[in-house]
Design a protein around this motif. Structure first.
Motif, PDB file in Angstrom:
ATOM      1  N   ARG A  65      -4.807   5.619  10.094  1.00 34.09           N
ATOM      2  CA  ARG A  65      -4.290   4.874   8.932  1.00 34.09           C
ATOM      3  C   ARG A  65      -4.014   3.394   9.228  1.00 34.09           C
ATOM      4  O   ARG A  65      -4.395   2.515   8.455  1.00 34.09           O
ATOM      5  CB  ARG A  65      -3.001   5.542   8.423  1.00 34.09           C
ATOM      6  CG  ARG A  65      -2.395   4.904   7.165  1.00 34.09           C
ATOM      7  CD  ARG A  65      -3.279   5.185   5.965  1.00 34.09           C
ATOM      8  NE  ARG A  65      -2.822   4.569   4.740  1.00 34.09           N
ATOM      9  CZ  ARG A  65      -2.079   5.176   3.812  1.00 34.09           C
ATOM     10  NH1 ARG A  65      -1.699   6.435   3.976  1.00 34.09           N
ATOM     11  NH2 ARG A  65      -1.734   4.550   2.712  1.00 34.09           N
ATOM     12  N   PHE A  85       4.084  -1.363   3.663  1.00 34.39           N
ATOM     13  CA  PHE A  85       3.436  -0.042   3.689  1.00 34.39           C
ATOM     14  C   PHE A  85       4.481   1.055   3.521  1.00 34.39           C
ATOM     15  O   PHE A  85       5.462   1.111   4.242  1.00 34.39           O
ATOM     16  CB  PHE A  85       2.694   0.121   5.024  1.00 34.39           C
ATOM     17  CG  PHE A  85       2.093   1.489   5.244  1.00 34.39           C
ATOM     18  CD1 PHE A  85       1.390   2.142   4.230  1.00 34.39           C
ATOM     19  CD2 PHE A  85       2.225   2.126   6.473  1.00 34.39           C
ATOM     20  CE1 PHE A  85       0.836   3.405   4.437  1.00 34.39           C
ATOM     21  CE2 PHE A  85       1.668   3.388   6.695  1.00 34.39           C
ATOM     22  CZ  PHE A  85       0.976   4.030   5.667  1.00 34.39           C
ATOM     23  N   GLU A  86       4.209   1.915   2.540  1.00 33.57           N
ATOM     24  CA  GLU A  86       5.167   2.971   2.219  1.00 33.57           C
ATOM     25  C   GLU A  86       5.102   4.156   3.173  1.00 33.57           C
ATOM     26  O   GLU A  86       6.100   4.820   3.417  1.00 33.57           O
ATOM     27  CB  GLU A  86       4.877   3.466   0.796  1.00 33.57           C
ATOM     28  CG  GLU A  86       5.787   4.583   0.325  1.00 33.57           C
ATOM     29  CD  GLU A  86       5.408   5.077  -1.058  1.00 33.57           C
ATOM     30  OE1 GLU A  86       6.325   5.254  -1.877  1.00 33.57           O
ATOM     31  OE2 GLU A  86       4.205   5.273  -1.337  1.00 33.57           O
ATOM     32  N   TRP A 129       1.418  -8.237   9.066  1.00 37.75           N
ATOM     33  CA  TRP A 129       1.894  -6.876   8.813  1.00 37.75           C
ATOM     34  C   TRP A 129       2.880  -6.443   9.896  1.00 37.75           C
ATOM     35  O   TRP A 129       2.508  -6.273  11.055  1.00 37.75           O
ATOM     36  CB  TRP A 129       0.722  -5.879   8.769  1.00 37.75           C
ATOM     37  CG  TRP A 129       1.153  -4.481   8.426  1.00 37.75           C
ATOM     38  CD1 TRP A 129       2.363  -4.089   7.907  1.00 37.75           C
ATOM     39  CD2 TRP A 129       0.389  -3.276   8.561  1.00 37.75           C
ATOM     40  NE1 TRP A 129       2.395  -2.728   7.708  1.00 37.75           N
ATOM     41  CE2 TRP A 129       1.199  -2.213   8.107  1.00 37.75           C
ATOM     42  CE3 TRP A 129      -0.899  -3.010   9.016  1.00 37.75           C
ATOM     43  CZ2 TRP A 129       0.754  -0.884   8.105  1.00 37.75           C
ATOM     44  CZ3 TRP A 129      -1.342  -1.693   9.011  1.00 37.75           C
ATOM     45  CH2 TRP A 129      -0.522  -0.643   8.557  1.00 37.75           C
ATOM     46  N   ILE A 152       1.934  -7.445   4.332  1.00 36.85           N
ATOM     47  CA  ILE A 152       1.720  -6.063   3.900  1.00 36.85           C
ATOM     48  C   ILE A 152       3.064  -5.349   3.887  1.00 36.85           C
ATOM     49  O   ILE A 152       3.871  -5.523   4.805  1.00 36.85           O
ATOM     50  CB  ILE A 152       0.841  -5.302   4.934  1.00 36.85           C
ATOM     51  CG1 ILE A 152      -0.445  -6.059   5.231  1.00 36.85           C
ATOM     52  CG2 ILE A 152       0.586  -3.862   4.508  1.00 36.85           C
ATOM     53  CD1 ILE A 152      -1.540  -5.897   4.253  1.00 36.85           C
ATOM     54  N   ASP A 163       1.824   5.346  -0.032  1.00 38.36           N
ATOM     55  CA  ASP A 163       1.506   6.466   0.853  1.00 38.36           C
ATOM     56  C   ASP A 163       0.118   7.033   0.556  1.00 38.36           C
ATOM     57  O   ASP A 163      -0.676   7.292   1.456  1.00 38.36           O
ATOM     58  CB  ASP A 163       2.584   7.538   0.656  1.00 38.36           C
ATOM     59  CG  ASP A 163       2.433   8.712   1.606  1.00 38.36           C
ATOM     60  OD1 ASP A 163       2.657   8.517   2.809  1.00 38.36           O
ATOM     61  OD2 ASP A 163       2.090   9.818   1.127  1.00 38.36           O
ATOM     62  N   MET A 169      -6.031   0.315   7.517  1.00 37.68           N
ATOM     63  CA  MET A 169      -5.343  -0.706   6.714  1.00 37.68           C
ATOM     64  C   MET A 169      -5.579  -2.111   7.263  1.00 37.68           C
ATOM     65  O   MET A 169      -5.699  -3.069   6.496  1.00 37.68           O
ATOM     66  CB  MET A 169      -3.844  -0.402   6.619  1.00 37.68           C
ATOM     67  CG  MET A 169      -3.549   0.721   5.615  1.00 37.68           C
ATOM     68  SD  MET A 169      -1.788   1.079   5.454  1.00 37.68           S
ATOM     69  CE  MET A 169      -1.143  -0.495   4.908  1.00 37.68           C
ATOM     70  N   THR A 171       5.169  -3.309  10.680  1.00 37.62           N
ATOM     71  CA  THR A 171       5.205  -1.910  10.209  1.00 37.62           C
ATOM     72  C   THR A 171       6.618  -1.324  10.167  1.00 37.62           C
ATOM     73  O   THR A 171       6.793  -0.165   9.824  1.00 37.62           O
ATOM     74  CB  THR A 171       4.337  -0.990  11.108  1.00 37.62           C
ATOM     75  OG1 THR A 171       4.978  -0.881  12.401  1.00 37.62           O
ATOM     76  CG2 THR A 171       2.927  -1.527  11.271  1.00 37.62           C
ATOM     77  N   GLU A 192       0.856  -1.185   0.000  1.00 26.22           N
ATOM     78  CA  GLU A 192       0.000   0.000   0.000  1.00 26.22           C
ATOM     79  C   GLU A 192       0.889   1.231   0.000  1.00 26.22           C
ATOM     80  O   GLU A 192       1.732   1.430   0.885  1.00 26.22           O
ATOM     81  CB  GLU A 192      -0.963   0.020   1.192  1.00 26.22           C
ATOM     82  CG  GLU A 192      -1.893   1.238   1.102  1.00 26.22           C
ATOM     83  CD  GLU A 192      -3.130   1.168   1.992  1.00 26.22           C
ATOM     84  OE1 GLU A 192      -3.795   0.123   2.060  1.00 26.22           O
ATOM     85  OE2 GLU A 192      -3.420   2.216   2.612  1.00 26.22           O
ATOM     86  N   VAL A 228      -3.022   0.338  -4.013  1.00 26.12           N
ATOM     87  CA  VAL A 228      -2.605  -1.000  -3.582  1.00 26.12           C
ATOM     88  C   VAL A 228      -2.086  -1.795  -4.774  1.00 26.12           C
ATOM     89  O   VAL A 228      -2.685  -1.798  -5.845  1.00 26.12           O
ATOM     90  CB  VAL A 228      -3.798  -1.740  -2.927  1.00 26.12           C
ATOM     91  CG1 VAL A 228      -3.437  -3.192  -2.614  1.00 26.12           C
ATOM     92  CG2 VAL A 228      -4.243  -1.009  -1.654  1.00 26.12           C
TER      93      VAL A 228
END
Ligand code: 6R9
Length: 655
Positions: A342, A331-332, A303, A329, A102, A346, A305, A100, A106
C-alpha cells in the motif's frame, strides 16, 4: 543498544545544489550564527517564517527559568499562518491535502477550500460558545476533517488536545477530565483495514464514566454512516453546526505564548502528562524543520505517515507543511491493507517526493516484501522520491540499508530524526543536502539546538562514552509545562542536579571521531513499542486495576525484531499460580483488560505468572532481573540483595 554502521553516505550532488541548507559548510554557518547570538538567530527565523500581527520585540525571556518564554510580546494566529497567508500569496488553488481513504478513494482540497472549511468549523465552534483558552478534545481518525478541526481550534484560540483513535474509553475519559475540555470533536466511526471501528460510541462510554462534566458539546463528523446514539442537547452533527456558517472567520490574534495544544504522553509514573505547547515558538520550529530537514519545496508531495493523534502528526501534517504552503498526503488506512504494498502504491500513484515513516513500519514491510515480490518496493515506480525520513525509535542499520536501497533506490538521503512530544520538532537530525549519513545515527543537532551528553551531575562526557542526553539551552518549540502541574514539569525535565539542562529521558553516545549522536534508548521506565511511548507504570496500574484477579504486577520491555520493544508483564494473581491452558485463558483476560483500560497498543505481548516477584529485602521490585528474564538471558547480575531467589526460576519458565 542500537548499533551504528561505518558506511558513510554523502549527500547527492544534485540535492546539495538545490537544498535550502546546501552543503556542510552552510550547516556549520547556521550553527555558528546561533552560537554567536542565540536570540538574534531565532528572532531572524521567527520573522522570516511567521507572519506576526504584532511584531515581537524580545526573543527569549528566561527570567522565570525553566518556564521560558519566546517572542512573548508578539501576537499571531497559527491558522492564519497556515492558510490565509498562503491564499494571500497566490497559492489558493494549490492542493493543500491529498486525502486517500482506507478503501482508496482520493479527495483533494486546495488552500482556499481548506481555509473555507476551517473557517466554517471555527464559526461553528464560536456559535456554541467555544472561545479562546477553552480546551477541545479531538478524537477522530486521519482525515481532512481532523486536520481542519485542529486548525479551527487554532483559529479561535481554543486549545486542542487530540487523543489517538486507538485509545480506550477510560484513557479518553482521563484526558478529557485532565484538560477540563468544553467540547469533543469526533466521528461516527473510523475505517481501518476494511473494518469500521467505533469512535462516537467510545466517546459516549468515556463521558458515561463520569468526571467529564465540563463537556457541553460533542460534534460528530459523519464518516461511515453507522448507527450512533445522539444525546439531546449535547451531541450534534458537525455538518449541522458548520455547513451553514460563513466561509470567512476573523482569526483570534493570540500572544506567542498562548497554548496551541496539549498532547498527552507517557512518563515514568502512572499518569500521562499533558504536554503544553505554545503558538509562536512551536509554529516556528514546526515550519523551520519541515523546511530544512525535509527540504520542502513548492512542487514537492510530502507524506508523513504518522497519525494526527501523535506529535509527529501535529508537527509534520497539521502545522509544518501547511505553514510552508506545501502539498501533503493524509492517509486514513494502514500499511498492510489491502496488502503490504500500500505505501509503495501510494507513493507511485501520488508521486510522493518526501516520505516520512517509522522504523517499525519499515521492518514489518521488509518481512512482507521478502515473502512476496508483489508487495516489494521493486514492483512499483518510486522514482518520484527524493528524501526519506525515519522517526519514533532508533532505526537499526539493516532496516536503514534496506529502506535506502529498496525504497530510495540508493539515491535518497534518509533523515533519521530524533525528537519527542516535548520538543515540538526535530532536535538531532541530518539535513539532506548537508549532512553525510551513517546508518543508525541521527547524526548532529539541528542548527540552534544545543543537545549534549552529560553524566548524572550534568558534566559533559567525552565522545565515545555514553551518558544522559540533555539540551543545554531552551529552544522555541520546547514544552512550556505539564498542563496543571508546574511542579511535575520541573521535576521531570529540569532536575536540580543537571545544571538547568533539559533532560530528554534518553541515553545517547557520540562517535569519537565525528561527534555523531546515536540514541541508545530510554533511561526511565518508558518503553517504546512500535514508536509509541508507553509507561511501564501505566500498564502496571491497568493490570492491578483488575482487582478480582491481580495482586501485583511488574512490566518491563524486551527487544523485539519488528516493534523495537515488546511489553512483558509479570503478574502475581490473587489465586494460585496458573499453568497451561488456565494460564493462557487468564493471560487473555488480562490482555483484554489492559486493552480496555488504555488501548490495544498497551496489551502485553508476554504475560508470566509467579507466586511472587523478585524483590529486595526492602520490598523493591528488581526490574533489572525481570528484564533479563524477559529477554531469556541467564541471570549474571548480583542477586545478593534478593529476598526470594527461587522466584527467578519460576518466572523464567514459560507458562
Ligand atoms: C517524535 C516522537 C519520543 C521518544 C524519544 C526516543 C524515541 C524518537 C527517535 C527516537 C531514536 C529516533 N525516538 N525518535 N529514538 N531515534 N530518530 O517519537 O515523539 O512519541 O514523544 O517519543 O521516542 O526514545 O524519547 P514521542
Amino acid at each position: 543498544m542500537s548499533e551504528t554502521s561505518h558506511t558513510i553516505y554523502t549527500p547527492p550532488a544534485d540535492l546539495v545544489a538545490t537544498a535550502h541548507v546546501s552543503g556542510f559548510a552552510a550547516y556549520e554557518a547556521l550553527c555558528k550564527e546561533a552560537e554567536a547570538d542565540y536570540g538574534a538567530y531565532w528572532g531572524r527565523l521567527a520573522r522570516e517564517l511567521i507572519s506576526w500581527k504584532k511584531p515581537f520585540t524580545q526573543t527569549l525571556d528566561d527570567s522565570q527559568a525553566p518556564f521560558f518564554k519566546w517572542f512573548a510580546d508578539g501576537t499571531l494566529n497559527v491558522s492564519y499562518n497556515c492558510l490565509d497567508r498562503n491564499v494571500e500569496r497566490g497559492l489558493g488553488n494549490k492542493t493543500a491535502i491529498i486525502f486517500e481513504a482506507d478503501g482508496g478513494e482520493v479527495t483533494k482540497v486546495s488552500y482556499s477550500q481548506l481555509l473555507a472549511k476551517v473557517c466554517q468549523i471555527a464559526n461553528g465552534l464560536r456559535s456554541l460558545g467555544v472561545k479562546k483558552g477553552d480546551r477541545v478534545v479531538i478524537y477522530i481518525a486521519m482525515s481532512i476533517d481532523g486536520v481542519a478541526a485542529m486548525q479551527a481550534c487554532a483559529r479561535i484560540g481554543a486549545i486542542h488536545s487530540v487523543v489517538f483513535g486507538g485509545f480506550s474509553a477510560q484513557s479518553l475519559r482521563d484526558r478529557i477530565n485532565d484538560t477540563g475540555a468544553v467540547a469533543v470533536i469526533t466521528a461516527d466511526c473510523q475505517v481501518r483495514g476494511g473494518k469500521q471501528l467505533p469512535l462516537k460510541a467510545i466517546v459516549d462510554e468515556a463521558l458515561a464514566l463520569g468526571g467529564c462534566e465540563s463537556i457541553q458539546n460533542v460534534l460528530v463528523v459523519k464518516r461511515g454512516g453507522n448507527a450512533i446514539s445522539m444525546t439531546e442537547g449535547r451531541d450534534k452533527w458537525m455538518a449541522d453546526v458548520a455547513d451553514a456558517q460563513p466561509t470567512t472567520c476573523e482569526p483570534e490574534w493570540v500572544e506567542a505564548e498562548h497554548p496551541l495544544f496539549l498532547l498527552y504522553t507517557s512518563g515514568s509514573t502512572g499518569k500521562p502528562k499533558g504536554v503544553q505547547h505554545s503558538s509562536g515558538g512551536y509554529l516556528l520550529h514546526a515550519a523551520l524543520t519541515t523546511k530544512w530537514t525535509f527540504d520542502l519545496k513548492a512542487d514537492d508531495v510530502f507524506w508523513c505517515t504518522a497519525d494526527i493523534g501523535w506529535v509527529t502528526g501535529h508537527s509534520y501534517i497539521t502545522y509544518g507543511p501547511l505553514a510552508l504552503g506545501g502539498t501533503e498526503i493524509v492517509f486514513e488506512g494502514v500499511p498492510t491493507y489491502p496488502d503490504a504494498g500500500r505505501f509503495w502504491k501510494m507513493i507511485q500513484d501520488h508521486k510522493v517526493s518526501i516520505f516520512y515513516t517509522a522504523p517499525t513500519a519499515i521492518r514489518s514491510l521488509i518481512k512482507a516484501a521478502e515473502a512476496n515480490d508483489a508487495v516489494h518496493p521493486k514492483s512499483y515506480d518510486l522514482s518520484s522520491l527524493r528524501i526519506l525520513g525515519s522517526v519514533g525509535e532508533p532505526i537499526n542499520p539493516a532496516a536503514w540499508e534496506w529502506y535506502h536501497k529498496h525504497v530510495g533506490g540508493g539515491r535518497c538521503p534518509i533523515v533519521d530524526t530524533f525528537w519527542q512530544t516535548e520538543t515540538g520538532g526535530h532536535m538531532i537530525t541530518p539535513l539532506p543536502g548537508a549532512t553525510p549519513l551513517v546508518p543508525g545515527s541521527c547524526t548532529l543537532p539541528f542548527p540552534g539546538i544545543t543537545t549534549a551528553i552529560v553524566d548524572e551531575t550534568g558534566n559533559d562526557v567525552p565522545n565515545g562514552q555514553g551518558g544522559i542526553l540533555v539540551v543545554k539551552k531552551p529552544w522555541p518549540s520546547m514544552i512550556r509545562t505539564i498542563w496543571g502541574d508546574n511542579e511535575r514539569f520541573v521535576k521531570s525535565y529540569y532536575p536540580a542536579e543537571l545544571k538547568g539542562y533539559y533532560l530528554a529521558g534518553d541515553g545517547a553516545i557520540r562517535d569519537e571521531k565525528t561527534g555523531y549522536f546515536t540514541i541508545t534508548g530510554r533511561i526511565d521506565d518508558v518503553l517504546n513499542v512500535s514508536g509509541h511511548r508507553m509507561g511501564t507504570m501505566e500498564i502496571e496500574s491497568a493490570l492491578v486495576s483488575h482487582t478480582e484477579l491481580v495482586a501485583e504486577a511488574a512490566v518491563v520491555g524486551r527487544p523485539d525484531d519488528t516493534t523495537g520493544e515488546a511489553i512483558c508483564a509479570f503478574v502475581v494473581l490473587k489465586r494460585p499460580r496458573p499453568t497451561g491452558d488456565e494460564a493462557k485463558a487468564i493471560a487473555k483476560i488480562l490482555r483484554d483488560h489492559v486493552g480496555k483500560e488504555i488501548g490495544p497498543i498497551a496489551k502485553p505481548k508476554d504475560i508470566r505468572f509467579g507466586d511472587n516477584l523478585p524483590k529486595t529485602r526492602s520490598g523493591k521490585i528488581m526490574r533489572r532481573l525481570l528484564r533479563s528474564i524477559a529477554k531469556g538471558e541467564a541471570i549474571t547480575q548480583d542477586t545478593s540483595t534478593l529476598e526470594n531467589p527461587a522466584i527467578l526460576d519460576q518466572l523464567s519458565e514459560n507458562n
